[in-house]
Write an enzyme that holds these catalytic residues in place. Structure first.
Site, PDB file in Angstrom:
ATOM      1  CG  HIS A  27       5.287   5.973   1.619  1.00  0.00           C
ATOM      2  ND1 HIS A  27       6.291   6.806   1.177  1.00  0.00           N
ATOM      3  CD2 HIS A  27       5.434   4.812   0.935  1.00  0.00           C
ATOM      4  CE1 HIS A  27       7.025   6.158   0.283  1.00  0.00           C
ATOM      5  NE2 HIS A  27       6.524   4.960   0.116  1.00  0.00           N
ATOM      6  NE  ARG A  79      10.816   6.808  -3.133  1.00  0.00           N
ATOM      7  CZ  ARG A  79      11.080   6.716  -4.437  1.00  0.00           C
ATOM      8  NH1 ARG A  79      11.331   7.829  -5.135  1.00  0.00           N
ATOM      9  NH2 ARG A  79      11.097   5.548  -5.046  1.00  0.00           N
ATOM     10  NE  ARG A 102       6.404   6.370  -3.423  1.00  0.00           N
ATOM     11  CZ  ARG A 102       7.020   6.654  -4.577  1.00  0.00           C
ATOM     12  NH1 ARG A 102       6.852   7.838  -5.146  1.00  0.00           N
ATOM     13  NH2 ARG A 102       7.810   5.759  -5.161  1.00  0.00           N
ATOM     14  CE  LYS A 120      13.546   4.586  -1.899  1.00  0.00           C
ATOM     15  NZ  LYS A 120      13.103   3.198  -1.617  1.00  0.00           N
ATOM     16  CG  HIS A 146       8.187   1.855  -8.031  1.00  0.00           C
ATOM     17  ND1 HIS A 146       6.864   1.443  -7.950  1.00  0.00           N
ATOM     18  CD2 HIS A 146       8.456   2.454  -6.840  1.00  0.00           C
ATOM     19  CE1 HIS A 146       6.376   1.779  -6.779  1.00  0.00           C
ATOM     20  NE2 HIS A 146       7.314   2.394  -6.091  1.00  0.00           N
ATOM     21  CE1 TYR A 204       0.921   1.793  -4.053  1.00  0.00           C
ATOM     22  CE2 TYR A 204       2.690   1.244  -5.557  1.00  0.00           C
ATOM     23  CZ  TYR A 204       2.244   1.852  -4.411  1.00  0.00           C
ATOM     24  OH  TYR A 204       3.144   2.511  -3.609  1.00  0.00           O
TER      25      TYR A 204
END
Length: 330
Positions: free
Chosen positions: A274, A153, A277, A191, A300, A309
């Site tokens: 993004h 990110r 990514r 995150k 994730h 994806y």
């Protein structure tokens, strides 16, 4: 007690006991007010009179705008339903009703949005559009190569310090095809400060090495000289990617770097940080990588997030089949 009174009690509970922020409370207040207006049109005057049919009717009304308000997207309608569910749950816990009639009402499902990914040729053109004749150019090339190589990110990339990357490059300084040790490994902090380890490809390692050796020192030294002339005590940042003043590169500046590169490359598609990514994940899956591996690389929490994806690669397969197979179309 009236519907308004028991609803106000719920909002007070959210503010005092749950400690929700002012913005979140305002959203709950708007959603519940809309719900009460709808119930009024249905001549419902007390909590015990509300049925599951009323809740589903409200959800349909806000989704279509037939309740007099603006039509909500599936995502916004689902958020509104969260407020309504919380309201009914609170009433049940407070013994104001004998059943939670909203518990089994399912939110509308938002349409599956496919990530926008560049083709490999487009990524190559984007990266090669960055001139490395200046220190800033070396930084820009290193940043974009890093984003595509790691799937990081943008916040993770600009948050890195030199110490986070220099050891990894040192483990595989040349990044040559003949090096049997494979790509270096880099620590990223995603995150919730969750740490993950991702490989760093040879092109990105070489670009970062060039930036650290021939680009960053000059910018930091120049920024330091300027600070001393202004009699400040500012010291050079530890950031890996720095701006012309020697401070940490911002996300907005990284966005501008990418936009400028896309313009120079002549790309006629919308590009954001993004996008690299998305392209990273899509190209890995197209190359045969397992979705669980891609999940780990992207950081994730759930493989369900990564599986979007696979829809991109499936669409690509359909396009190739339709244009290539002699009997794909009549």
């Amino acid at each position: 007690m009236s519907l308004q009174q028991v609803t106000d009690a719920y909002l007070d509970h959210l503010a005092v006991e749950r400690g929700l922020s002012a913005n979140t409370l305002a959203a709950y207040r708007r959603d519940t007010a809309r719900y009460l207006r709808y119930l009024d049109t249905q001549r419902v005057l007390e909590p015990e009179s509300i049925t599951t049919h009323h809740v589903t009717g409200f959800l349909q009304a806000v989704s279509s705008g037939t309740d007099g308000g603006s039509a909500l997207s599936a995502r916004s309608a689902a958020r509104t339903l969260v407020a309504v569910r919380g309201l009914h749950r609170f009433w049940l816990l407070e013994d104001l009703v004998t059943a939670d009639v909203a518990a089994d009402v399912a939110p509308p499902q938002p349409g599956q949005r496919l990530p926008k990914a560049l083709s490999i040729d487009q990524v190559t053109a984007l990266l090669e559009a960055v001139s490395t004749d200046t220190p800033a150019g070396l930084r820009d090339r290193a940043l974009l190569e890093f984003l595509y190589s790691t799937g990081a990110r943008i916040s993770e990339a600009v948050g890195l310090d030199v110490d986070d990357i220099s050891t990894a490059i040192g483990e595989n300084p040349q990044g040559t095809d003949g090096d049997q040790r494979g790509p270096a490994l880099v620590r990223l902090f995603g995150k919730g400060s969750k740490e993950r380890i991702v490989p760093l490809g040879s092109y990105a390692a070489a670009a970062l090495d060039a930036w650290l050796v021939r680009g960053r020192p000059g910018i930091v030294a120049k920024a330091g000289d300027s600070s001393r002339r202004k009699s400040t005590t500012r010291t050079a940042t530890a950031a890996l990617f720095v701006n012309q003043r020697g401070g940490r590169l911002s996300r907005q500046s990284a966005w501008t770097i990418l936009q400028n590169a896309a313009e120079r490359a002549g790309l006629d598609v919308e590009v954001s940080p993004h996008t690299l990514r998305h392209s990273f994940a899509t190209h890995l899956l197209q190359g045969g990588a397992d979705v669980r591996v891609v999940q780990e690389l992207l950081g994730h929490a759930s493989v369900t997030t990564t599986q979007v994806y696979t829809l991109v690669t499936a669409e690509t397969l359909r396009e190739i089949y339709a244009s290539s197979h002699p009997r794909a179309r009549g």
